[in-house]
Design a protein around this motif. Structure first.
Motif, PDB file in Angstrom:
ATOM      1  N   GLU A   9       0.828  -1.197   0.000  1.00 21.44           N
ATOM      2  CA  GLU A   9       0.000   0.000   0.000  1.00 21.44           C
ATOM      3  C   GLU A   9       0.871   1.259   0.000  1.00 21.44           C
ATOM      4  O   GLU A   9       2.000   1.257   0.486  1.00 21.44           O
ATOM      5  N   ARG A  10       0.294   2.316  -0.544  1.00 26.51           N
ATOM      6  CA  ARG A  10       0.986   3.594  -0.539  1.00 26.51           C
ATOM      7  C   ARG A  10       1.042   4.105   0.896  1.00 26.51           C
ATOM      8  O   ARG A  10       0.044   4.073   1.614  1.00 26.51           O
ATOM      9  N   GLU A  11       2.201   4.598   1.316  1.00 27.63           N
ATOM     10  CA  GLU A  11       2.368   5.058   2.690  1.00 27.63           C
ATOM     11  C   GLU A  11       2.871   6.496   2.726  1.00 27.63           C
ATOM     12  O   GLU A  11       3.589   6.945   1.842  1.00 27.63           O
ATOM     13  N   LEU A  12       2.483   7.194   3.781  1.00 24.50           N
ATOM     14  CA  LEU A  12       2.898   8.578   3.954  1.00 24.50           C
ATOM     15  C   LEU A  12       4.383   8.640   4.300  1.00 24.50           C
ATOM     16  O   LEU A  12       4.874   7.844   5.108  1.00 24.50           O
ATOM     17  N   VAL A  13       5.064   9.592   3.679  1.00 29.23           N
ATOM     18  CA  VAL A  13       6.457   9.853   4.015  1.00 29.23           C
ATOM     19  C   VAL A  13       6.550  11.135   4.835  1.00 29.23           C
ATOM     20  O   VAL A  13       7.103  11.157   5.922  1.00 29.23           O
ATOM     21  N   ALA A  14       5.988  12.220   4.288  1.00 28.62           N
ATOM     22  CA  ALA A  14       6.046  13.513   4.979  1.00 28.62           C
ATOM     23  C   ALA A  14       5.001  14.446   4.387  1.00 28.62           C
ATOM     24  O   ALA A  14       4.662  14.339   3.205  1.00 28.62           O
ATOM     25  N   THR A  15       4.485  15.339   5.234  1.00 33.30           N
ATOM     26  CA  THR A  15       3.561  16.363   4.771  1.00 33.30           C
ATOM     27  C   THR A  15       3.961  17.713   5.337  1.00 33.30           C
ATOM     28  O   THR A  15       4.642  17.786   6.363  1.00 33.30           O
ATOM     29  N   ILE A  16       3.521  18.771   4.647  1.00 35.63           N
ATOM     30  CA  ILE A  16       3.781  20.122   5.113  1.00 35.63           C
ATOM     31  C   ILE A  16       2.522  20.950   4.878  1.00 35.63           C
ATOM     32  O   ILE A  16       1.938  20.921   3.788  1.00 35.63           O
ATOM     33  N   ILE A  17       2.108  21.671   5.911  1.00 35.69           N
ATOM     34  CA  ILE A  17       0.879  22.459   5.870  1.00 35.69           C
ATOM     35  C   ILE A  17       1.216  23.905   6.189  1.00 35.69           C
ATOM     36  O   ILE A  17       2.021  24.172   7.090  1.00 35.69           O
ATOM     37  N   ASP A  18       0.600  24.809   5.451  1.00 34.37           N
ATOM     38  CA  ASP A  18       0.799  26.241   5.700  1.00 34.37           C
ATOM     39  C   ASP A  18       2.272  26.638   5.689  1.00 34.37           C
ATOM     40  O   ASP A  18       2.650  27.611   6.335  1.00 34.37           O
ATOM     41  N   GLY A  19       3.074  25.861   5.000  1.00 35.70           N
ATOM     42  CA  GLY A  19       4.466  26.234   4.818  1.00 35.70           C
ATOM     43  C   GLY A  19       5.418  25.782   5.879  1.00 35.70           C
ATOM     44  O   GLY A  19       6.625  25.680   5.619  1.00 35.70           O
ATOM     45  N   ASP A  20       4.937  25.503   7.108  1.00 37.63           N
ATOM     46  CA  ASP A  20       5.911  25.170   8.136  1.00 37.63           C
ATOM     47  C   ASP A  20       5.473  24.102   9.134  1.00 37.63           C
ATOM     48  O   ASP A  20       6.262  23.723   9.999  1.00 37.63           O
ATOM     49  N   ILE A  21       4.263  23.608   9.039  1.00 43.49           N
ATOM     50  CA  ILE A  21       3.824  22.536   9.940  1.00 43.49           C
ATOM     51  C   ILE A  21       4.095  21.217   9.239  1.00 43.49           C
ATOM     52  O   ILE A  21       3.484  20.894   8.219  1.00 43.49           O
ATOM     53  N   THR A  22       5.036  20.455   9.775  1.00 40.42           N
ATOM     54  CA  THR A  22       5.478  19.236   9.110  1.00 40.42           C
ATOM     55  C   THR A  22       5.139  17.986   9.915  1.00 40.42           C
ATOM     56  O   THR A  22       4.979  18.038  11.137  1.00 40.42           O
ATOM     57  N   ASN A  23       5.041  16.889   9.195  1.00 36.86           N
ATOM     58  CA  ASN A  23       4.772  15.594   9.803  1.00 36.86           C
ATOM     59  C   ASN A  23       5.563  14.550   9.025  1.00 36.86           C
ATOM     60  O   ASN A  23       5.611  14.610   7.787  1.00 36.86           O
ATOM     61  N   TYR A  24       6.184  13.611   9.748  1.00 37.46           N
ATOM     62  CA  TYR A  24       7.027  12.606   9.109  1.00 37.46           C
ATOM     63  C   TYR A  24       6.652  11.212   9.575  1.00 37.46           C
ATOM     64  O   TYR A  24       6.257  11.002  10.727  1.00 37.46           O
ATOM     65  N   ALA A  25       6.841  10.265   8.686  1.00 39.33           N
ATOM     66  CA  ALA A  25       6.763   8.862   9.091  1.00 39.33           C
ATOM     67  C   ALA A  25       7.941   8.573  10.023  1.00 39.33           C
ATOM     68  O   ALA A  25       9.032   9.134   9.852  1.00 39.33           O
ATOM     69  N   ASP A  26       7.722   7.689  10.993  1.00 37.77           N
ATOM     70  CA  ASP A  26       8.784   7.375  11.947  1.00 37.77           C
ATOM     71  C   ASP A  26      10.033   6.855  11.238  1.00 37.77           C
ATOM     72  O   ASP A  26      11.159   7.115  11.676  1.00 37.77           O
ATOM     73  N   SER A  27       9.837   6.155  10.140  1.00 36.81           N
ATOM     74  CA  SER A  27      10.960   5.520   9.454  1.00 36.81           C
ATOM     75  C   SER A  27      11.905   6.514   8.784  1.00 36.81           C
ATOM     76  O   SER A  27      13.027   6.160   8.424  1.00 36.81           O
ATOM     77  N   VAL A  28      11.452   7.765   8.616  1.00 33.27           N
ATOM     78  CA  VAL A  28      12.292   8.745   7.928  1.00 33.27           C
ATOM     79  C   VAL A  28      12.677   9.925   8.815  1.00 33.27           C
ATOM     80  O   VAL A  28      13.451  10.798   8.376  1.00 33.27           O
ATOM     81  N   LYS A  29      12.153   9.979  10.014  1.00 33.80           N
ATOM     82  CA  LYS A  29      12.467  11.097  10.914  1.00 33.80           C
ATOM     83  C   LYS A  29      13.962  11.194  11.153  1.00 33.80           C
ATOM     84  O   LYS A  29      14.633  10.200  11.392  1.00 33.80           O
ATOM     85  N   GLY A  30      14.473  12.429  11.056  1.00 30.53           N
ATOM     86  CA  GLY A  30      15.893  12.657  11.253  1.00 30.53           C
ATOM     87  C   GLY A  30      16.720  12.463   9.998  1.00 30.53           C
ATOM     88  O   GLY A  30      17.901  12.832   9.979  1.00 30.53           O
ATOM     89  N   ARG A  31      16.133  11.882   8.959  1.00 33.33           N
ATOM     90  CA  ARG A  31      16.868  11.657   7.703  1.00 33.33           C
ATOM     91  C   ARG A  31      16.286  12.468   6.545  1.00 33.33           C
ATOM     92  O   ARG A  31      17.029  12.901   5.668  1.00 33.33           O
ATOM     93  N   PHE A  32      14.978  12.613   6.515  1.00 32.30           N
ATOM     94  CA  PHE A  32      14.303  13.329   5.435  1.00 32.30           C
ATOM     95  C   PHE A  32      13.800  14.674   5.942  1.00 32.30           C
ATOM     96  O   PHE A  32      13.400  14.800   7.103  1.00 32.30           O
ATOM     97  N   THR A  33      13.812  15.663   5.060  1.00 32.14           N
ATOM     98  CA  THR A  33      13.279  16.981   5.380  1.00 32.14           C
ATOM     99  C   THR A  33      12.377  17.456   4.256  1.00 32.14           C
ATOM    100  O   THR A  33      12.790  17.488   3.092  1.00 32.14           O
ATOM    101  N   ILE A  34      11.145  17.812   4.612  1.00 33.60           N
ATOM    102  CA  ILE A  34      10.215  18.353   3.630  1.00 33.60           C
ATOM    103  C   ILE A  34      10.191  19.865   3.764  1.00 33.60           C
ATOM    104  O   ILE A  34      10.259  20.406   4.871  1.00 33.60           O
ATOM    105  N   SER A  35      10.132  20.538   2.628  1.00 33.76           N
ATOM    106  CA  SER A  35      10.062  21.994   2.636  1.00 33.76           C
ATOM    107  C   SER A  35       9.216  22.449   1.452  1.00 33.76           C
ATOM    108  O   SER A  35       8.912  21.652   0.557  1.00 33.76           O
TER     109      SER A  35
END
Length: 120
Positions: A44-70
């Motif tokens: 299944e398709r899984e969430l990696v990261a999201t960004i809302i209003d330019g600065d509210i971010t959310n990450y999957a646990d598996s990528v935290k600390g390694r991936f950055t969304i902007s």
């Protein structure tokens, strides 16, 4: 009509980095949220990261600390900087955006997907 165009995928060695980009264009008024998802064959398709209003971010646990969304609001573009890549990050990555159209309704759009392969 709105389009999401992704770029930046490719082949990288473990521990390496890649930067994905996704640009929205077309008849859009504004963008509420943008994000990245990934999907491996048969899964299944899984969430990696999201960004809302330019600065509210959310990450999957598996990528935290390694991936950055902007996001660059002026360019309607979202980025995913991926560092310390692992074999298990190999997937097709899809851009996602919640877009308010110029006619009023809000729709969810998906990009065409870009392949990321982590291999030695």
């Amino acid at each position: 009509q709105v389009q999401l165009v992704e770029s930046g995928g490719g082949l990288v060695q473990p521990g390496g980095s890649l930067r994905l980009s996704c640009a929205a264009s077309g008849s859009l008024l504004s963008i509420n949220a943008m994000g990245w998802y990934r999907q491996a064959p048969g899964k299944e398709r899984e969430l990696v990261a999201t960004i809302i209003d330019g600065d509210i971010t959310n990450y999957a646990d598996s990528v935290k600390g390694r991936f950055t969304i902007s996001r660059n609001n002026a360019k309607n573009t979202v980025y995913l900087q991926m560092n310390s890549l692992k074999f298990e990050d190999t997937n097709v990555y899809y851009c996602n955006a919640e877009i308010v159209s110029i006619t009023g309704p809000t729709y969810i759009y998906w990009g065409q997907g870009t392949q990321v392969t982590v291999s030695s």
